[in-house]
Write a protein that holds these residues in place. Structure first.
Motif, mmCIF file in Angstrom:
data_model
loop_
_atom_site.group_PDB
_atom_site.id
_atom_site.type_symbol
_atom_site.label_atom_id
_atom_site.label_comp_id
_atom_site.label_asym_id
_atom_site.label_seq_id
_atom_site.Cartn_x
_atom_site.Cartn_y
_atom_site.Cartn_z
ATOM 1 N N GLY A 109 0.792 -1.219 0.000
ATOM 2 C CA GLY A 109 0.000 0.000 0.000
ATOM 3 C C GLY A 109 0.826 1.271 0.000
ATOM 4 N N VAL A 110 2.136 1.150 -0.223
ATOM 5 C CA VAL A 110 3.021 2.312 -0.156
ATOM 6 C C VAL A 110 3.277 2.866 -1.552
ATOM 7 C CG1 VAL A 110 5.290 3.135 0.588
ATOM 8 C CG2 VAL A 110 4.097 1.393 1.904
ATOM 9 N N ASP A 111 3.308 4.185 -1.670
ATOM 10 C CA ASP A 111 3.582 4.825 -2.950
ATOM 11 C C ASP A 111 4.974 4.425 -3.433
ATOM 12 O OD1 ASP A 111 3.838 6.447 -5.129
ATOM 13 O OD2 ASP A 111 3.414 8.319 -4.087
ATOM 14 N N CYS A 112 5.075 4.043 -4.712
ATOM 15 C CA CYS A 112 6.351 3.608 -5.285
ATOM 16 C C CYS A 112 7.447 4.661 -5.122
ATOM 17 C CB CYS A 112 6.187 3.297 -6.772
ATOM 18 S SG CYS A 112 4.911 2.077 -7.143
ATOM 19 N N ALA A 113 7.039 5.952 -5.098
ATOM 20 C CA ALA A 113 8.009 7.051 -5.047
ATOM 21 C C ALA A 113 8.802 7.089 -3.750
ATOM 22 C CB ALA A 113 7.296 8.389 -5.251
ATOM 23 N N VAL A 114 8.373 6.334 -2.732
ATOM 24 C CA VAL A 114 9.126 6.299 -1.481
ATOM 25 C C VAL A 114 10.510 5.681 -1.712
ATOM 26 C CG1 VAL A 114 9.211 5.300 0.841
ATOM 27 C CG2 VAL A 114 7.073 6.243 -0.040
ATOM 28 N N CYS A 115 10.570 4.665 -2.555
ATOM 29 C CA CYS A 115 11.836 3.964 -2.810
ATOM 30 C C CYS A 115 12.345 4.115 -4.238
ATOM 31 C CB CYS A 115 11.678 2.468 -2.526
ATOM 32 S SG CYS A 115 11.203 2.079 -0.828
ATOM 33 N N HIS A 116 11.449 4.463 -5.155
ATOM 34 C CA HIS A 116 11.817 4.496 -6.574
ATOM 35 C C HIS A 116 11.761 5.906 -7.143
ATOM 36 C CE1 HIS A 116 11.950 0.146 -7.113
ATOM 37 N NE2 HIS A 116 10.849 0.053 -6.401
ATOM 38 N N ALA A 117 12.602 6.144 -8.139
ATOM 39 C CA ALA A 117 12.619 7.416 -8.848
ATOM 40 C C ALA A 117 12.249 7.170 -10.303
ATOM 41 C CB ALA A 117 14.007 8.053 -8.776
ATOM 42 N N GLY A 118 11.456 8.068 -10.875
ATOM 43 C CA GLY A 118 11.073 7.938 -12.280
ATOM 44 C C GLY A 118 10.582 9.261 -12.813
ATOM 45 N N ASN A 119 10.712 9.444 -14.103
ATOM 46 C CA ASN A 119 10.254 10.688 -14.724
ATOM 47 C C ASN A 119 9.224 10.426 -15.813
ATOM 48 O OD1 ASN A 119 11.764 9.602 -16.776
ATOM 49 N ND2 ASN A 119 13.416 11.107 -16.647
ATOM 50 N N GLY A 120 8.578 9.252 -15.787
ATOM 51 C CA GLY A 120 7.617 8.893 -16.810
ATOM 52 C C GLY A 120 8.237 8.115 -17.947
ATOM 53 N N LYS A 121 9.577 8.096 -18.010
ATOM 54 C CA LYS A 121 10.270 7.352 -19.064
ATOM 55 C C LYS A 121 11.227 6.314 -18.482
ATOM 56 C CE LYS A 121 10.002 11.029 -22.520
ATOM 57 N NZ LYS A 121 10.781 11.917 -23.433
ATOM 58 N N THR A 122 12.012 6.729 -17.497
ATOM 59 C CA THR A 122 12.932 5.794 -16.853
ATOM 60 C C THR A 122 12.460 5.513 -15.434
ATOM 61 O OG1 THR A 122 14.367 7.585 -16.078
ATOM 62 C CG2 THR A 122 14.885 6.601 -18.217
ATOM 63 N N PHE A 123 12.996 4.450 -14.857
ATOM 64 C CA PHE A 123 12.578 4.015 -13.532
ATOM 65 C C PHE A 123 13.773 3.374 -12.847
ATOM 66 C CE2 PHE A 123 10.151 1.066 -10.683
ATOM 67 C CZ PHE A 123 9.427 2.038 -10.006
ATOM 68 N N SER A 124 13.983 3.687 -11.574
ATOM 69 C CA SER A 124 15.138 3.132 -10.871
ATOM 70 C C SER A 124 14.888 3.112 -9.373
ATOM 71 C CB SER A 124 16.388 3.965 -11.169
ATOM 72 O OG SER A 124 16.247 5.269 -10.637
ATOM 73 N N VAL A 125 15.749 2.402 -8.666
ATOM 74 C CA VAL A 125 15.751 2.442 -7.210
ATOM 75 C C VAL A 125 16.565 3.657 -6.796
ATOM 76 C CG1 VAL A 125 16.454 1.248 -5.091
ATOM 77 C CG2 VAL A 125 15.607 -0.061 -7.050
ATOM 78 N N LYS A 126 16.053 4.434 -5.874
ATOM 79 C CA LYS A 126 16.781 5.615 -5.420
ATOM 80 C C LYS A 126 18.126 5.210 -4.833
ATOM 81 C CE LYS A 126 12.818 8.602 -4.563
ATOM 82 N NZ LYS A 126 12.021 9.331 -3.553
ATOM 83 N N GLY A 127 19.179 5.832 -5.317
ATOM 84 C CA GLY A 127 20.509 5.511 -4.843
ATOM 85 C C GLY A 127 21.245 4.510 -5.713
ATOM 86 N N ALA A 128 20.512 3.840 -6.627
ATOM 87 C CA ALA A 128 21.151 2.884 -7.535
ATOM 88 C C ALA A 128 21.608 3.606 -8.796
ATOM 89 C CB ALA A 128 20.175 1.769 -7.899
ATOM 90 N N LYS A 129 22.735 3.197 -9.352
ATOM 91 C CA LYS A 129 23.275 3.855 -10.533
ATOM 92 C C LYS A 129 22.599 3.382 -11.818
ATOM 93 C CE LYS A 129 27.852 4.604 -8.513
ATOM 94 N NZ LYS A 129 29.316 4.324 -8.638
#
Length: 218
Positions: A77-97
C-alpha cells in the motif's frame, strides 16, 4: 495490523512532498530488521543497496536472498516514489546507478496494481513471491510494459523441462486429457497460467466436461 495497511497513509502525501525514508514509518529500524542484521547507518533504501544489489560487481550472499520480494510484499500500500525514482520514461531504485529500464506513466500504474496483487495474495504471482521468487524471476530486471508476457523459457527453468512436465501430468487412463500435451502442438505456458489474474484451463473452451483444475484459477 498488516504493515502495508499501516503505511497506506503515505499515499495521501502531496505529489510535491519529498518522499520520506524508512524511518518515517519504522523509527526503530534496528528492531524491524532484527538482532542478526548488521547495523544500518542512515536512512532510505539506498542504504540497503551496498549489500542487497545483485547487479553490483562482487555482490555478497545477502544479494541472493529474496530481499526485493520481502520489501514489495510488505509494502503493497506504499507509494512507489518512497523507494523508486522515475520521470515517466525511466525508472530506478533511489541511490542505484543503473535504471530498471524505460517505464511510462501507464507502465508504472500497471506495476502498482501488480504489486498490490502480490501483497494481497490472490493469484499465481503472489504464490511465486511467497516462494521467494522475485518479479525479475519472470520479467527480468526491468519494468514490464503493457501487454508484455513471460517467455516459456523462464517458466520451464523452474518447472520444466517440458517432457518432464508432460510426464508429471500424464493421466491414469489413456483416453483422459493431459493438459501439457495438447493436440494443437506446443502451447505457450501463458495460454492457461496468468500471474496477476485467475488462471484458466484453455481446454475447457471446447471441452467443458473435462475434469481439469488449475492452481490459482477457476
Amino acid at each position: 495490523m498488516k504493515a502495508w495497511a499501516l503505511l497506506i497513509g503515505l499515499l495521501t502525501l502531496p505529489a510535491f512532498a519529498a518522499p520520506p525514508g524508512c524511518a518515517a514509518c519504522h523509527p526503530d529500524l534496528a528492531a524491524q530488521l532484527g538482532p542478526a542484521h548488521p547495523k544500518v547507518k542512515g536512512d532510505g533504501i539506498q542504504k540497503c543497496l551496498p549489500c542487497h544489489d545483485p547487479a553490483r560487481k562482487g555482490a555478497s550472499e545477502a544479494a541472493k536472498n529474496p530481499f526485493a520480494v520481502k520489501l514489495h510484499r510488505g509494502h503493497g500500500g506504499v507509494d512507489c516514489a518512497v523507494c523508486h525514482a522515475g520521470n515517466g520514461k525511466t525508472f530506478s531504485v533511489k541511490g542505484a546507478k543503473k535504471p530498471l529500464g524505460k517505464a511510462t506513466a501507464d507502465d508504472l500504474k500497471a506495476a502498482r496494481a501488480a504489486f498490490a496483487d502480490v501483497a494481497e495474495g490472490r493469484h499465481l504471482a503472489s504464490a511465486h513471491a511467497k516462494a521467494g521468487v522475485s518479479c525479475a524471476g519472470c520479467h527480468a530486471n526491468r519494468v514490464p510494459g503493457k501487454g508484455d508476457g513471460v517467455e516459456d523459457g523462464r517458466c520451464l527453468a523452474c518447472h520444466g523441462p517440458m517432457d518432464a512436465l508432460v510426464e508429471r501430468t500424464r493421466p491414469k487412463e489413456a483416453h483422459l486429457p493431459n493438459p501439457h500435451k495438447s493436440h494443437y502442438g506446443e502451447m505457450a505456458c501463458t495460454a492457461c497460467h496468468f500471474g496477476h489474474q485467475k488462471s484458466v484451463v484453455m481446454c475447457k473452451d471446447c471441452h467443458p466436461k473435462f475434469k481439469l483444475t488449475i492452481t490459482h484459477g477457476e
